[in-house]
Design an enzyme around this catalytic site. Structure first.
Site, PDB file in Angstrom:
ATOM      1  N   CYS A 115      23.485  56.305  42.379  1.00  0.00           N
ATOM      2  CA  CYS A 115      24.839  56.389  41.844  1.00  0.00           C
ATOM      3  C   CYS A 115      24.672  56.592  40.349  1.00  0.00           C
ATOM      4  CB  CYS A 115      25.635  55.123  42.132  1.00  0.00           C
ATOM      5  SG  CYS A 115      27.195  55.039  41.212  1.00  0.00           S
ATOM      6  N   CYS A 118      27.730  54.640  38.123  1.00  0.00           N
ATOM      7  CA  CYS A 118      27.701  53.177  37.943  1.00  0.00           C
ATOM      8  C   CYS A 118      26.475  52.688  38.681  1.00  0.00           C
ATOM      9  CB  CYS A 118      29.016  52.508  38.347  1.00  0.00           C
ATOM     10  SG  CYS A 118      29.868  53.132  39.791  1.00  0.00           S
ATOM     11  N   SER A 119      26.625  51.976  39.768  1.00  0.00           N
ATOM     12  CA  SER A 119      25.446  51.622  40.558  1.00  0.00           C
ATOM     13  C   SER A 119      25.860  51.358  41.996  1.00  0.00           C
ATOM     14  CB  SER A 119      24.737  50.393  39.985  1.00  0.00           C
ATOM     15  OG  SER A 119      24.210  50.676  38.710  1.00  0.00           O
ATOM     16  N   CYS A 120      26.745  52.219  42.531  1.00  0.00           N
ATOM     17  CA  CYS A 120      27.221  52.042  43.899  1.00  0.00           C
ATOM     18  C   CYS A 120      26.026  51.995  44.848  1.00  0.00           C
ATOM     19  CB  CYS A 120      28.139  53.183  44.294  1.00  0.00           C
ATOM     20  SG  CYS A 120      29.604  53.312  43.254  1.00  0.00           S
TER      21      CYS A 120
END
Lengths: 215, 218
Positions: A115, A118-120
């Site tokens: 991701c 963001c950091s999905c």
């Protein structure tokens, strides 16, 4: 910088034990205190969230899904067709969220999940993401030079292997279905799931070697 | 917004340290920040898109601290901005006046299962899908100053639709308190050489999820 810097005396006054806490810890404690005092959250519920992520939701869920797919062709097909539906019975409390997609590694294609915005991450099946998944180096580079990044993980792919990078920019979440390691014929699901590493389900690793494991 | 968060394709962040064998929370306060996040979502203080936009609006030097640290920075701002506490209370570390009534009520143990499971972002279809699997599409060259989920590195490039996901909540409006405004969501796959030039790895395909307003027919 922050409002706290101007009110250190208040902090020391309100939290007698606070001298051992870092500035960050003090700020987190301030928010927790306000949430509880304002009646937004039950303190026990705050602790229960932490405990759930520490002990109940983790890559063991995904590992069992992969091991099942390796041993049950009908399940494998169901997983690749509708992973949300197929994975649900394996999730914490027998449920996983919507929009899960499983992508399968094959002889000529390797999948990697990221991701960049963001950091999905597929929390429901893998738990919270490792530090490297959230790192700026991983997020910035894996869409552009995945082979170099994979080398840093110790993964060397043949030159002709296609690399598919899946950037989770919306609410779809990906898990990689890695290839079953050779030499595991006849292994049970319980044995196989021990070979399924977290990184192999993100595409930055391969399943563990069967030598010395499982059987 | 063209913020520091949109880092796909950037150089300069060094190599990846691939080792993380746990624990889940490397410091206790990180778990506490996670819990605060789930609470604020569960009580209806803000939605996921508003939360992400809150992080994107941080000054870049704060964004670049750490994952949970920027969550904390975001909370301090959003809790005040949305009226859940005042700045003097954040500073004091205590409530100085009564709280407001959250849209979804107080967070209790009964809510744990609900918040540790992802919700659904699918909404009823508002119109037929404009694109089908196999269609070539152009990621629009757009640069909104506000929240969007179309990363810079695909803008202006052609790709192919590989999957339809139905209509989903549209982050670009949801983040701005302008409603869910559901839009068709597609997985669009790009050739590495189209994104990164002739020197790109020729075996590379990169996909993103793209909402229909991000795309034009080719």
């Amino acid at each position: 910088m922050t409002a706290h810097d101007h009110h250190d005396h208040d902090h020391d006054h309100h939290h007698d034990e606070a001298s051992d806490l870092s500035e960050t810890e003090l700020r987190v404690r301030a928010l927790q205190t306000i949430l509880i005092e304002k009646g937004y959250a039950d303190p026990a519920a705050l602790d229960a969230i932490v405990e759930t992520y520490e002990t109940k939701i983790g890559p063991h869920i995904g590992a069992r899904i992969v091991a099942r797919a390796w041993t049950d062709p009908a399940f494998r097909q169901a997983l690749l067709t509708d992973a949300s539906k197929a994975a649900a019975p394996f999730g914490h409390q027998g449920e996983t969220g919507d929009h899960l997609v499983a992508v399968e590694n094959t002889a000529d294609r390797h999948n990697v999940v990221v991701c960049t915005l963001c950091s999905c991450y597929p929390w429901d099946v893998l738990g919270l993401p490792p530090v490297w998944y959230k790192s700026f180096a991983y997020r910035s580079r894996v869409v552009k030079e995945p082979r170099a990044v994979l080398t840093e993980f110790g993964v060397a792919l043949p030159d002709q292997t296609q690399i598919h990078v899946w950037d989770s920019t919306a609410e779809v979440r990906y898990m990689v279905l890695p290839a079953r390691p050779p030499g595991t014929e006849g292994w049970t699901e319980e044995q196989l799931m021990k070979l399924v590493t977290r990184d192999s389900m993100i595409g930055t690793g391969m399943p563990a070697s069967p030598e010395g494991a499982g059987a | 917004m063209n913020g520091i968060h949109d880092m796909g394709g950037m150089d300069g962040f060094g190599s990846v340290d691939p080792v993380d064998t746990g624990p889940v929370f490397h410091e206790a306060w990180e778990g506490d920040v996670m819990a605060i996040s789930r609470v604020m979502g569960a009580i209806g203080a803000w939605n996921i898109d508003q939360g992400r936009y809150g992080i994107e609006m941080l000054p870049p030097q704060l964004y670049l601290t750490s994952y949970y640290r920027r969550w904390l920075e975001r909370f301090e701002r959003a809790i005040v901005a949305r009226g859940y506490a005042d700045a003097d209370e954040i500073a004091a570390g205590h409530a100085l006046r009564p709280g407001k009534t959250p849209p979804k009520g107080k967070f209790t143990l009964a809510d744990i299962e609900r918040v540790t499971r992802r919700g659904s972002f699918t909404r009823p279809e508002t119109a037929p899908a404009r694109f089908a699997v196999g269609d070539r599409v152009l990621a629009r060259n757009i640069h909104p100053k506000t929240h969007t989920r179309l990363p810079r590195y695909v803008r202006g490039h052609e790709g192919v639709v590989v999957r339809l996901h139905g209509c989903h909540v549209f982050p670009d409006t949801e983040a701005m308190d302008q409603g869910e405004n559901p839009q068709w969501l597609y997985t669009v796959q790009f050739d590495g050489r189209d994104l990164w030039g002739a020197d790109s790895d020729p075996t590379l395909k990169v996909s993103v999820e793209a909402f229909e307003p991000y795309l034009e027919p080719v």
